[in-house]
Write an enzyme that holds these catalytic residues in place. Structure first.
Site, short mmCIF file in Angstrom:
data_model
loop_
_atom_site.label_atom_id
_atom_site.label_comp_id
_atom_site.label_asym_id
_atom_site.label_seq_id
_atom_site.Cartn_x
_atom_site.Cartn_y
_atom_site.Cartn_z
N GLY A 280 0.80 -1.68 -0.13
CA GLY A 280 0.20 -0.05 -0.26
C GLY A 280 1.23 1.67 0.24
O GLY A 280 2.06 1.26 -0.82
N SER A 281 0.47 2.08 0.83
CA SER A 281 1.07 3.59 0.84
C SER A 281 2.65 3.73 1.31
O SER A 281 2.91 4.48 0.47
CB SER A 281 0.76 4.17 1.84
OG SER A 281 -1.17 4.48 0.58
N THR A 282 2.85 2.63 2.13
CA THR A 282 4.44 3.09 2.36
C THR A 282 4.94 2.49 1.49
O THR A 282 6.29 2.59 1.22
CB THR A 282 4.48 2.01 3.05
OG1 THR A 282 4.21 -0.26 2.72
CG2 THR A 282 3.78 2.29 4.65
N LYS A 284 5.05 3.99 -1.91
CA LYS A 284 4.94 5.36 -2.87
C LYS A 284 6.85 5.87 -1.99
O LYS A 284 7.24 6.65 -2.67
CB LYS A 284 3.73 6.66 -1.93
CG LYS A 284 3.19 6.15 -2.15
CD LYS A 284 1.46 7.27 -1.10
CE LYS A 284 -0.34 6.43 -1.98
NZ LYS A 284 -0.96 7.32 -0.99
#
Lengths: 566, 107
Positions: A280-282, A284
């Site tokens: 997920g966002s980690t 990015k």
């Protein structure tokens, strides 16, 4: 008459001497070999050297795995005198049913185990029964004095002390040793004479990078989080970002290595290295690092995300909130999906793939534990039309928690990709260091300038306005990133709307990192966001860990010394 | 006359030597028995030591220590915010303090 007697007597004496001579010839020449073998068997006692595995200690020398000497019960079926009454008494002493005990006694033969590695009081009870044909042999039993603590790192052994998991399996070559035989002389009454040989052979000892205190803090907080969020599973890894030394690693569900058979195989899995999840966002951070390294963006480059959604290959991806125009730093701070995808599109799939691989995604980290998986990221030619909208926000990628922690450690340490490891040294039984397993060279994969820039960006995530506010530690700055990822429903093959993975990964103190840590909570109930579920766990562990390590608080840590006049 | 004295002496010496050899041999065997008994004791003690070491490691585990101390003694894990770290001084602090004071009084 006297002469006749003298002849008979002398003849008898001569024959007697001759008989003795013949007997001596038989004993000393003809039967010498057979008799000397027989004598040897009677005078020499042969015993196996006791082979004992080396012990496992934490980085401060606290024992985590050692050996106990317990007695095992065997029987000699040919000489066994065990009636029904005796069988009942024996079974009662062993707290078992008589038929279970009797099933272990074969009809013939000279040796069979009845029970292995009995507790001392059980062995005493059996000895008091004085049953003929039963005997005891001392055997080593592996014992893990801290119970469940660090079980996924230590692993466990089988009944024959064969390694089955964890460090026990990975470092078996060092821990085990070879045995052999030792010979004792003994007299007619069976008393043995000293052989002067040590009857015990010990394996080498293994020193872990784990700190029992930190491991305890991690496991305590992980248990609290499991209860608080009624989660299906959870993992936490704490690492020294500069050396790759794992300071603590815990998973839930867990097990007690003293009785590993009492739980299911899945509970014994070291999820931190064997299970992949969509980060997920980690993830990015990889897009961010690539864009800075490739000069696609700077920390103050503006991105218009005011629409609140973006189209990628016919699929619309939205932000949680509409943000307007954000700087690059704010895209990461607020975890904007639209902003990240926009950056990803600017970078292009080749460069995204290149940096993901460079930062170790889809590659094993090389940790010295069995069962590590590599995860995966598809090569650009296999990306679908929607991949450019999914990969920059951490979908269509599978990584282990350890891989993600390693990426963030590279930011913490100035751009170096460390090799995580759990063993620091191998020590011989007499205390000599046989092998030091610390890496001498570490490869720099991104520039220190990029690492510094990104460190500042990650600090803003934990500041006011960031998604990871609840990870902040009083007295020190934290740098990190939250992650909330959906889990694919295996039945529908679509993302589940109920099941999520919440995570937070970062390091502390941000400017002088001592600890890098990842918290991953699988399927929390009630809340789903990494900033709400995982970030507080990070904060609670970091707070206590910094206190345990006696690390002073940031700039304000030192008070002005009091001046005491005479 | 000399052989009359030497002969019994030689015989006595030989007998004494023979006796000495037997005596020494018996002592060596006794020592070996003693050593063997001591080795058995050593094995027992080592076994006991291993059990005690395991018990000690188990008792000193953080979970048990924290549970016992917080329950019985009222100890708590230190709150980092309330811990004050004082920088190490090269000289002894009271000496430096008094010197500073003297300087202030007599410039």
């Amino acid at each position: 008459m006297n002469k006749k007697r003298a002849v008979i007597l002398s003849t008898a004496i001569v024959f007697s001497f001759f008989a003795v001579y013949l007997r001596l010839t038989d004993l000393m020449i003809l039967s010498h070999k057979r008799l000397s073998e027989k004598a040897k068997l009677q005078h020499i006692k042969v015993e196996d050297i006791h082979v004992r595995r080396g012990i496992i200690v934490d980085r401060r020398g606290r024992e985590l795995a050692l050996n106990l000497e317990l007695e095992s019960l065997y029987c000699d079926p040919e000489n066994l005198k065990l009636d029904n009454e005796g069988a009942k008494k024996l079974a009662s002493a062993m707290s078992k049913e008589p038929k279970i005990v009797l099933a272990k006694v074969p009809a013939e033969g000279r040796f069979a185990w009845i029970a292995r590695k009995l507790e001392d009081d059980t062995a005493e009870k059996i000895k008091e029964l004085h049953i003929k044909g039963l005997g005891f042999l001392t055997e080593a039993k592996r014992f893990y004095p801290k119970g469940e603590l660090a079980s996924h790192i230590l692993g466990f052994v089988g009944v024959e002390n064969q390694p089955l998991e964890g460090v026990e399996l990975r470092y078996d070559t060092y821990l085990k040793t070879t045995g052999g035989k030792v010979f004792f002389r003994r007299d007619a009454s069976g008393r043995t004479l000293s052989s002067g040989v040590d009857i015990e052979a010990k394996g080498n000892n293994v020193v872990l990078t784990i700190d029992e205190g930190l491991q305890y803090l991690v496991e305590k907080e992980l248990d609290k989080a499991m209860v608080r969020w009624r989660a299906a599973a959870a993992s936490v890894i704490m690492m020294d970002p500069f050396t790759g030394e794992i300071l603590a690693l815990a998973n839930r569900p867990s097990y007690n290595p003293n009785s590993p058979g009492s739980v299911s195989i899945s509970d014994r899995r070291n999820r931190a290295i064997t299970d992949c999840y969509e980060p997920g966002s980690t993830f990015k951070i990889i897009i961010g690092v690539a864009s800075i390294e490739e000069k696609v963006a700077k920390h103050d480059t503006l991105f218009d995300v005011s629409k609140g959604s973006i189209d990628a290959g016919g699929k619309t991806i939205r932000d949680v909130h509409k943000y307007g125009i954000l700087t690059f730093k704010e895209v990461i701070q607020k975890s904007s999906n639209v902003g990240s995808i926009t950056i990803g599109m600017k970078l292009g799939k080749e460069r995204i793939y290149k940096y993901a691989k460079l930062l170790g995604i889809g590659e094993k980290t090389g940790i010295d534990l069995p069962g590590e998986v590599s995860g995966w990221i598809r090569p650009p030619e296999k990306w679908s039309g929607t991949s450019i909208g999914a990969i920059p926000i951490g979908q269509e990628v599978a990584a282990t928690p350890l891989q993600m922690l390693r990426v963030y450690s590279a930011i913490a340490n100035g751009g170096f990709l460390v090799r995580p490891h759990v063993v620091s040294e191998i020590i011989s039984p007499d205390g000599q260091v046989l092998s030091s397993l610390r890496d001498k060279e570490v490869k720099q994969i991104i520039s220190s300038k990029t690492a510094e820039t990104f460190k500042d960006i990650l600090k803003s995530v934990v500041e006011e306005g960031g998604t990871g506010r609840s990870a902040s530690v009083e007295g020190d700055e934290v740098a990190g990133k939250t992650g909330t990822a959906q889990i694919i429903n295996p039945k529908t093959k679509r993302y589940s709307k109920e099941k999520y993975v919440s995570s937070f990964v970062g390091f502390v103190p941000a400017d002088n990192p001592r600890l890098a840590m990842i918290v991953v909570i699988y399927e929390p109930k009630g809340q789903i966001y990494g900033g709400v579920v995982a970030a507080p766990v990070f904060r609670d562990i970091a707070n206590q860990a910094l206190s345990y390590l006696n690390i002073p608080r940031g700039k304000d840590a030192y008070e002005t010394p009091l001046l005491v006049a005479k | 006359m000399v052989s009359f004295i030497i002969k019994p002496l030689v015989i006595a010496f030989l007998l004494f030597s023979l006796f000495g050899l037997v005596w020494l041999r018996s002592h060596v065997v006794t020592l070996e028995y003693n050593l063997s008994d001591l080795e058995k004791k050593k094995i027992e003690c080592l076994k006991e030591r291993k059990m005690l070491l395991a018990a000690k490691a188990n008792i000193l585990s953080f979970g048990k220590v924290e549970a016992s101390l917080s329950k019985n003694q009222g100890f708590v894990f230190p709150d980092r915010i309330r811990v004050i770290h004082v920088k190490k001084q090269k000289e002894s602090l009271p000496y430096k303090a008094s010197l500073d004071k003297k300087r202030l009084i007599k410039p």
